[in-house]
Design an enzyme around this catalytic site. Structure first.
Site, PDB file in Angstrom:
ATOM      1  CG  ASN A   9      37.489  31.091  35.680  1.00 56.72           C
ATOM      2  OD1 ASN A   9      38.548  31.631  35.333  1.00 56.72           O
ATOM      3  ND2 ASN A   9      36.315  31.433  35.165  1.00 56.72           N
ATOM      4  CD1 TRP A  10      42.495  30.291  40.002  1.00 60.65           C
ATOM      5  CD2 TRP A  10      44.634  30.869  39.601  1.00 60.65           C
ATOM      6  NE1 TRP A  10      43.309  29.388  40.648  1.00 60.65           N
ATOM      7  CE2 TRP A  10      44.629  29.706  40.418  1.00 60.65           C
ATOM      8  CE3 TRP A  10      45.858  31.406  39.220  1.00 60.65           C
ATOM      9  CZ2 TRP A  10      45.807  29.090  40.855  1.00 60.65           C
ATOM     10  CZ3 TRP A  10      47.032  30.786  39.654  1.00 60.65           C
ATOM     11  CH2 TRP A  10      47.003  29.646  40.473  1.00 60.65           C
ATOM     12  CE  LYS A  11      35.071  34.149  37.323  1.00 63.85           C
ATOM     13  NZ  LYS A  11      33.765  34.687  37.635  1.00 63.85           N
ATOM     14  CG  HIS A  95      33.158  32.192  32.285  1.00 62.36           C
ATOM     15  ND1 HIS A  95      32.662  33.408  32.659  1.00 62.36           N
ATOM     16  CD2 HIS A  95      33.266  31.452  33.415  1.00 62.36           C
ATOM     17  CE1 HIS A  95      32.485  33.407  33.979  1.00 62.36           C
ATOM     18  NE2 HIS A  95      32.852  32.232  34.457  1.00 62.36           N
ATOM     19  CD  GLU A  97      33.227  36.446  34.535  1.00 63.00           C
ATOM     20  OE1 GLU A  97      34.396  36.069  34.351  1.00 63.00           O
ATOM     21  OE2 GLU A  97      32.643  36.308  35.625  1.00 63.00           O
ATOM     22  CD  GLU A 167      30.588  29.262  35.840  1.00 61.67           C
ATOM     23  OE1 GLU A 167      31.251  28.999  36.834  1.00 61.67           O
ATOM     24  OE2 GLU A 167      30.905  30.156  35.041  1.00 61.67           O
ATOM     25  N   GLY A 173      29.823  35.635  41.177  1.00 61.16           N
ATOM     26  CA  GLY A 173      30.463  36.766  41.853  1.00 61.16           C
ATOM     27  C   GLY A 173      29.501  37.614  42.664  1.00 61.16           C
ATOM     28  CB  SER A 213      28.142  32.437  44.886  1.00 63.80           C
ATOM     29  OG  SER A 213      28.147  33.713  44.273  1.00 63.80           O
ATOM     30  N   GLY A 234      35.141  30.643  41.134  1.00 67.45           N
ATOM     31  CA  GLY A 234      35.825  31.897  40.846  1.00 67.45           C
ATOM     32  C   GLY A 234      36.511  32.402  42.107  1.00 67.45           C
ATOM     33  N   GLY A 235      35.846  33.324  42.809  1.00 65.47           N
ATOM     34  CA  GLY A 235      36.428  34.006  43.973  1.00 65.47           C
ATOM     35  C   GLY A 235      37.107  33.076  44.971  1.00 65.47           C
TER      36      GLY A 235
HETATM   37  P1  13P Z   1      32.327  32.965  41.597  1.00 62.78           P
HETATM   38  O1  13P Z   1      32.687  31.651  42.263  1.00 62.78           O
HETATM   39  O2  13P Z   1      33.240  34.082  41.970  1.00 62.78           O
HETATM   40  O3  13P Z   1      30.877  33.292  41.752  1.00 62.78           O
HETATM   41  O4  13P Z   1      32.585  32.765  40.016  1.00 62.78           O
HETATM   42  C1  13P Z   1      32.018  31.674  39.393  1.00 62.78           C
HETATM   43  C2  13P Z   1      32.582  31.564  38.039  1.00 62.78           C
HETATM   44  O5  13P Z   1      32.293  32.362  37.163  1.00 62.78           O
HETATM   45  C3  13P Z   1      33.541  30.468  37.766  1.00 62.78           C
HETATM   46  O6  13P Z   1      33.785  30.335  36.401  1.00 62.78           O
END
Ligand code: 13P
Length: 256
Positions: A9-11, A95, A97, A167, A173, A213, A234-235
């Site tokens: 997920n590149w956000k 998600h 967010e 999640e 994050g 994470s 994510g990251g």
């Molecule tokens: P991180 O891997 O950066 O913690 O993000 C997780 C996430 O929200 C994937 O959708």
């Protein structure tokens, strides 16, 4: 055995050149990962560009969100037919967010889930508790509520196309990953809920991803849990090497 799904997920990251470069770097080594499905979910505006970088490589394309209506006067939104049109196979829905920053409700997620399923797009439905909810012992109740609301009226025929992503909001994050035991406890309860709603055979076909994470150094123990069928990253998905190392950990679990 469920094939692990390793989803990036590149956000709201990358730009047109770095999105194409990241996709190309993943595609270039995707052939090394044979026992896991790779998925990238770039920002909507770069979907077609990333699709073109992927070409016919074994990397799936997904969107990070969509709107439930099929078209019309919805300024700024993206419909499921648009996602189908550009070749997306998956869409991340609900998600944390989107739930916590954009105020999406379970009802919104449910409408989107139905729209995606009707159009043949595979929804990745996200659930997860806040830190204060975990500390108050409400994790199971919160997640059961999100599952009930987000998956209301999803039929037994449809559920196998749905991917669930657990999640924990406190792990996203933050570098604070859930322990494999904490994650497995929730995943096992998610599987139990699917068994209660449908049956054990159907529940067994549904992939349940962990997100929060996930990094190359914690991937193997997380992905080695019996009810963890992949990762939503994510990251670490923004670095091709890290993303592929996580995918290799997922494939190693299958081969073990
Ligand atoms: P991180 O891997 O950066 O913690 O993000 C997780 C996430 O929200 C994937 O959708």
């Amino acid at each position: 055995m469920r094939t692990p799904l390793i989803a990036g997920n590149w956000k709201m990251n990358t730009d047109s050149s770095s999105a194409a470069e990241l996709a190309a770097a993943i595609v270039c080594r995707a052939g090394e990962v044979t026992d896991a499905e790779l998925l990238v979910c770039p920002p909507t505006i770069y979907l077609t560009q990333v699709r073109d970088s992927i070409g016919d490589a074994a990397v799936s394309l997904g969107a990070q969100n969509m709107y439930h209506e099929s078209g019309g006067a919805y300024t700024g939104e993206t419909s499921v037919s648009m996602l189908n049109d550009i070749g997306a196979k998956y869409v991340i829905l609900g998600h944390s967010e989107r739930r916590h920053i954009m105020g999406e409700s379970d009802e919104d997620v449910n409408k989107k889930t139905h729209a995606a399923l009707q159009a043949g797009l595979r929804p990745i439905v996200c659930v997860g508790e806040l830190l204060e909810q975990r500390e108050a012992g409400q994790t199971t109740e919160v997640i059961r509520g999100q599952m009930e609301g987000s998956l209301a009226d999803v039929t037994a025929e449809q559920i196998s196309s749905v991917v669930i992503a657990y999640e924990p909001v406190w792990a996203i994050g933050t570098g604070k990953v859930a322990t494999p035991e904490q994650a497995e406890e929730v995943h096992a309860d998610l599987r139990k809920q699917l068994t209660e709603r449908y049956n054990a055979e159907i529940a067994d076909t549904v992939r349940i991803l962990y997100g929060g994470s996930v990094k190359p150094d914690n991937a193997e123990t997380l992905l080695g849990q019996p009810n963890i069928d992949g990762a939503l990253i994510g990251g670490a998905s923004l670095k091709a090497d890290d993303f592929l190392a996580i995918a290799a950990a997922g494939a190693a679990v299958v081969q073990a």
